[in-house]
Design an enzyme around this catalytic site. Structure first.
Site, mmCIF file in Angstrom:
data_model
loop_
_atom_site.group_PDB
_atom_site.id
_atom_site.type_symbol
_atom_site.label_atom_id
_atom_site.label_comp_id
_atom_site.label_asym_id
_atom_site.label_seq_id
_atom_site.Cartn_x
_atom_site.Cartn_y
_atom_site.Cartn_z
ATOM 1 N N ASN B 107 0.799 -1.225 0.000
ATOM 2 C CA ASN B 107 0.000 0.000 0.000
ATOM 3 C C ASN B 107 0.832 1.274 0.000
ATOM 4 O OD1 ASN B 107 1.017 0.257 2.525
ATOM 5 N ND2 ASN B 107 -0.880 -0.200 3.611
ATOM 6 N N ARG B 250 0.457 6.074 12.199
ATOM 7 C CA ARG B 250 -0.292 5.397 13.248
ATOM 8 C C ARG B 250 -0.779 6.451 14.237
ATOM 9 N NH1 ARG B 250 -0.877 1.787 10.295
ATOM 10 N NH2 ARG B 250 -0.422 -0.436 10.588
ATOM 11 N N GLN B 279 -8.504 1.539 17.232
ATOM 12 C CA GLN B 279 -9.351 1.395 16.064
ATOM 13 C C GLN B 279 -10.238 0.170 16.222
ATOM 14 O OE1 GLN B 279 -6.580 3.576 12.728
ATOM 15 N NE2 GLN B 279 -6.864 1.419 12.548
ATOM 16 N N HIS B 300 -8.699 5.499 8.401
ATOM 17 C CA HIS B 300 -7.690 4.478 8.105
ATOM 18 C C HIS B 300 -8.039 3.695 6.837
ATOM 19 C CE1 HIS B 300 -4.273 1.818 9.843
ATOM 20 N NE2 HIS B 300 -4.001 2.354 8.670
#
Lengths: 340, 340
Positions: B107, B250, B279, B300
């Site tokens: 990613n 993060r 999360q 996210h």
């Protein structure tokens, strides 16, 4: 003199208005009066009766046509505080001996940045992702919907971007896209040289080819004869299914209702327009209520960053000083000259 | 086997889950069972009792600590379907003979693009401009507020961007910023060579210098010892007044309440975070209700575009096949090996 400032709505004075420029002081020292108004109807007509200079903006334009101009018998100069003077009919201005000028180049970087922002916002599905984070709109009652938000989200990498018009803004948009590993096509009236194409990372395509092959189309051409509703029903339908359209150029280049149809049918994945017709857009303009997730609209602010406002203010002042002193305006600012 | 898919909320199956991958079929052919659950509490603990492989995601992580791992006596492999395995404690994993692996590189482009998007969204004040176009939020009752929307809007051109961490994502972010005429600083544990710095258009700065001089700071480092709350009260206060902070890395790298304080006091102009801690972020997480105009948050999803999901799916399948066949996992995917 009439100066509809950009503070028409909330009473705030923007950097480009008289406050930062000191236009008021400068003009009164020379024996001129500065009148500001947000009334673009009868109130403006009254002021225009004896105004010599009109300053207007692209995002809150005064539409100057024969009817209005014929009543403004002293009008000599119309300044666009920004770029794009299509709200003034050039032939009418010429016939009435009026010079039309704008602050050429003042916002080209600002709009090019906005193009990249709106391309990324559409392709990466930013608006729903943001709504989910904020629990607003359709996401008011939804939990952590990463799957739903991500499903229509894409990388820009590897996509084909078509830029229609490769002038000062289009070229700067292309330069900013070079790092994204995209294939960039352009269509324009004049082809760039091979060296320029190489530098900008672009290849020329005929308009039909560009429309057919692009995943994202970015409009970067002026509104003029030939570009009015250039993206009408047929051309929108000729775009790739699931593609995106970005328009920071002028609202009227895209057919209003055909765009709504192309979005609502799902043929286009999304539309991000900064420009509208007319402006200000009425509350019931259908582009203000496109389906959630199919748009990333803004309110013609792409060329109005603080830095752009400063450049515009400087250019407007330069033109006013030249006019008041009886000197010619800088050549590159003049769009319509009654002598030409 | 347990696979908390990303469709935890709305029942939609993302490209990375068993549907596209055909994980279910592949595993049952080999005599294994695939169990999917969105329950990260007791339901998961029950399944973990006899699971050999756990697949989890960075955006809906299973936090794996001693308590939980000690009950999972058959667990041999924990796969992160994405990048960033900080939800698994490496020391605990090692002690229990568990391999931790992720889909390295899957990613990096996606997140780099998101960095540029969130930088532009903050600097150019996109969220209020969009709300005004849509007549939502504080702009529900406001007219065409170009002045209000533009006043805190800036060009990115000429600004200093500081990238903290210059790994695969940070470097790709720098490359994408090259066309924007910015000054790009970076801080990282390891300096890049002069040739690499030249190619990426970056210059090294000590962290304190970067923090002091940057108009925009972009976090692109892993969560690890040393980066937990790296941006706490003091460092946030050391940032330039009116600067912006982007965090796709993060959530826990930024101190939650200190960030709120820095935004509410007006010291920072805005925060765009894609990552949160924990999360999914609870509804009352204060980053979900930062003042309008001071944020461009997402959930996210930066590394979860369709293209990234396809790369992740491919990587997860490659690892599962290797594990089931008793072959070693690809070296570059292994984050924690019990043998090291």
């Amino acid at each position: 003199m009439s100066y509809p400032p950009s503070d028409a709505v909330d009473g705030d004075v923007p950097a480009s208005a008289d406050q930062a420029l000191g236009l008021q002081e400068f003009l009164s020292e020379r024996g001129h009066e500065l009148v500001t108004t947000t009334d673009t109807g009868e109130g403006l007509d009254r002021e225009l009766g004896d105004a010599e200079v009109l300053i207007t903006t692209p995002f809150w334009p005064v539409y100057l046509e024969e009817d209005r101009v014929s009543k403004a018998s002293n009008l000599k100069l119309v300044i666009t505080a920004g770029v794009g003077s299509d709200h003034t009919d050039p032939e009418t201005a010429r016939q009435h001996g009026i010079t039309v000028a704008e602050v050429t180049g003042s916002n080209v970087v600002s709009v090019a940045e906005h193009n990249v922002l709106q391309i990324l916002a559409l392709v990466r599905n930013f608006v729903p992702a943001h709504a989910n984070a904020r629990m607003t709109g359709e996401h008011a009652d939804r939990g952590w919907d990463v799957a739903g938000v991500s499903a229509p989200s894409h990388d820009l990498e590897g996509k084909t971007v078509g830029i229609v018009g490769l002038g000062a803004i289009g070229a700067r948009t292309a330069l900013r896209l070079k790092g994204f590993d995209v294939r960039t096509l352009y269509y324009a009236n004049h082809r760039r040289s091979p060296a320029e194409e190489e530098t900008l990372g672009v290849r020329y395509a005929r308009l039909d080819t560009l429309v057919r092959e692009s995943d994202v189309i970015c409009l970067a051409l002026p509104l003029m004869e030939g570009s009015q509703a250039l993206f009408g029903p047929e051309r929108l339908q000729a775009m790739k299914p699931g593609s995106w359209l970005v328009n920071t150029a002028r609202g009227a280049i895209v057919d209003r209702d055909a765009l709504v149809e192309a979005i609502e049918s799902g043929h286009l994945a999304g539309y991000a327009g900064d420009t509208w017709y007319p402006q200000p857009a009425p509350a019931d303009h259908p582009w203000r209520s496109l389906p959630e997730g199919s748009e990333a609209m803004t309110i013609h602010c792409s060329g109005m960053t603080r830095e752009a406002q400063d450049r515009i203010a400087e250019g407007v002042r330069e033109m006013l000083e030249a006019h008041v002193d009886g000197r010619p305006l800088p050549d590159d600012f003049v769009m319509v000259s009654p002598d030409s």
